[in-house]
Design an enzyme around this catalytic site. Structure first.
Site, PDB file in Angstrom:
ATOM      1  N   SER A 183      11.661  20.546  57.423  1.00 16.65           N
ATOM      2  CA  SER A 183      12.323  21.511  58.299  1.00 16.65           C
ATOM      3  C   SER A 183      11.702  22.882  58.080  1.00 16.65           C
ATOM      4  O   SER A 183      11.135  23.166  57.018  1.00 16.65           O
ATOM      5  CB  SER A 183      13.832  21.564  58.025  1.00 16.65           C
ATOM      6  OG  SER A 183      14.089  22.048  56.712  1.00 16.65           O
TER       7      SER A 183
ATOM      8  N   ASP B 188      29.928  29.013  53.271  1.00 16.01           N
ATOM      9  CA  ASP B 188      29.405  28.766  54.621  1.00 16.01           C
ATOM     10  C   ASP B 188      29.591  27.294  54.978  1.00 16.01           C
ATOM     11  O   ASP B 188      28.745  26.685  55.620  1.00 16.01           O
ATOM     12  CB  ASP B 188      27.927  29.156  54.703  1.00 16.01           C
ATOM     13  CG  ASP B 188      27.401  29.171  56.139  1.00 16.01           C
ATOM     14  OD1 ASP B 188      28.195  29.466  57.058  1.00 16.01           O
ATOM     15  OD2 ASP B 188      26.211  28.876  56.348  1.00 16.01           O
TER      16      ASP B 188
ATOM     17  N   ASP C 248      22.780  23.259  51.318  1.00 11.81           N
ATOM     18  CA  ASP C 248      22.716  24.705  51.555  1.00 11.81           C
ATOM     19  C   ASP C 248      23.761  25.459  50.746  1.00 11.81           C
ATOM     20  O   ASP C 248      24.684  26.069  51.292  1.00 11.81           O
ATOM     21  CB  ASP C 248      22.871  25.021  53.048  1.00 11.81           C
ATOM     22  CG  ASP C 248      21.738  24.466  53.881  1.00 11.81           C
ATOM     23  OD1 ASP C 248      20.645  24.272  53.323  1.00 11.81           O
ATOM     24  OD2 ASP C 248      21.943  24.218  55.088  1.00 11.81           O
TER      25      ASP C 248
END
Length: 304
Positions: free
Chosen positions: A83, A215, A232
């Site tokens: 990615s 998040d 993440d």
């Protein structure tokens, strides 16, 4: 039961972080020394299509970090990109033992530099960090490595961290480079109730270990081999961060909104209460009698 994975530590959770050194290290010395072996390695990587230098994202010190990871036995061969993003590129690589790993390379000239700095400020691990981009990005990379270590030790399914150098993070590859693990947003769940139970367990485990994701949503929870995995975690903050409670409430709203759309009766305030009640078990019953090491209970996830 939650009592089976809550780690008992002295003092408040989140106080026991190791010091993170973001000063010049061997990588910086390599770039200054520029020995012939490194120069040959540098040329091979710069000539490889997957490592073409674009917009100054990969400076010589970044290549030196990759070189150091190879020299230290963490990497053996590089594959293609998995990615690309504004903050980092992720590549497939092989460890010397043949296992596939993911190599996350943060851009020194990250476009979200201020976003990173906002999450670092208030984190007791990074008090006094310099404000320039290099220092912030290096600190962010080490912060993600430290967060992965803490989450993994707490029994949260995250990519297992392997090593970190400068702005390069090596971790477990979830899925395959040609077939990335899908996010919850991209799959049809046969049993969303079970998936929700797992997610709220993970949120509580993180909190009991002194972390708030900050998040969390259906976009950074992936499913692979029947397990949910949180990704993440670079922006995750300690529970003592000035905005930790605000971040946690936002996480709860995001998770509740997603699972409500999937037909699960979720109240964000009830989820918040569950996460912050670190002595609650999955059924809501109190149990403060078990102090089993969280590392012994990492495989109890259910299929989504």
């Amino acid at each position: 039961m939650a009592g089976e994975f809550i780690e008992e530590t002295e003092g408040a959770a989140g106080d026991e972080w190791e010091d993170l050194d973001v000063s010049d290290d061997e990588v910086d010395r390599i770039t200054r020394r520029q020995d012939r072996e490194f120069e040959s390695f540098l040329k091979r990587l710069k000539d490889a299509d997957q490592f073409k230098v674009q917009d100054g994202a990969f400076d010589d010190a970044t290549f030196a970090a990759l070189y150091k990871l190879v020299q230290d036995g963490h990497l053996a061969a590089f594959g293609g990109p998995i990615s690309t993003g504004k903050e980092a590129n992720v590549y497939e690589a092989s460890a010397p033992e043949g296992d596939d790993v993911a190599v996350k390379v943060y851009r020194i000239n990250a476009s979200n530099f201020q976003h990173m700095r906002d999450y670092l400020e208030g984190d007791p691990r990074f008090e006094g960090i310099r404000g320039d981009k290099k220092a912030v990005v290096m600190a962010w990379t080490r912060k993600e490595f430290a967060n992965l270590k803490r989450a993994h030790a707490a029994g949260v399914r995250v990519p297992q961290p392997v090593a970190v150098q400068r702005n390069v993070l090596v971790m477990e590859l979830i899925g395959e480079a040609t077939n990335p693990a899908p996010t919850l947003h991209d799959v049809t769940m046969e049993n969303p109730e079970t998936a929700y139970d797992v997610v709220r367990e993970y949120m509580q485990r993180l909190y009991s270990a002194g972390l708030v994701h900050g998040d969390l949503s259906e976009y950074n929870i992936v499913i692979h081999d029947g397990e949910l995995c949180i990704i993440d975690v670079g922006q995750a903050v300690t529970v003592h961060h000035g905005n930790a409670d605000e971040f946690l409430q936002r996480d709860c709203r995001n998770v509740a909104s997603f699972f409500t759309r999937k037909g699960v009766d979720v109240d964000p305030e009830a989820l918040y209460d569950f996460v912050t009640d670190v002595e609650a078990d999955p059924s809501g019953n109190a149990d403060d009698t078990d102090d089993t090491d969280p590392a012994d209970d990492t495989d109890g996830e259910s299929d989504a």
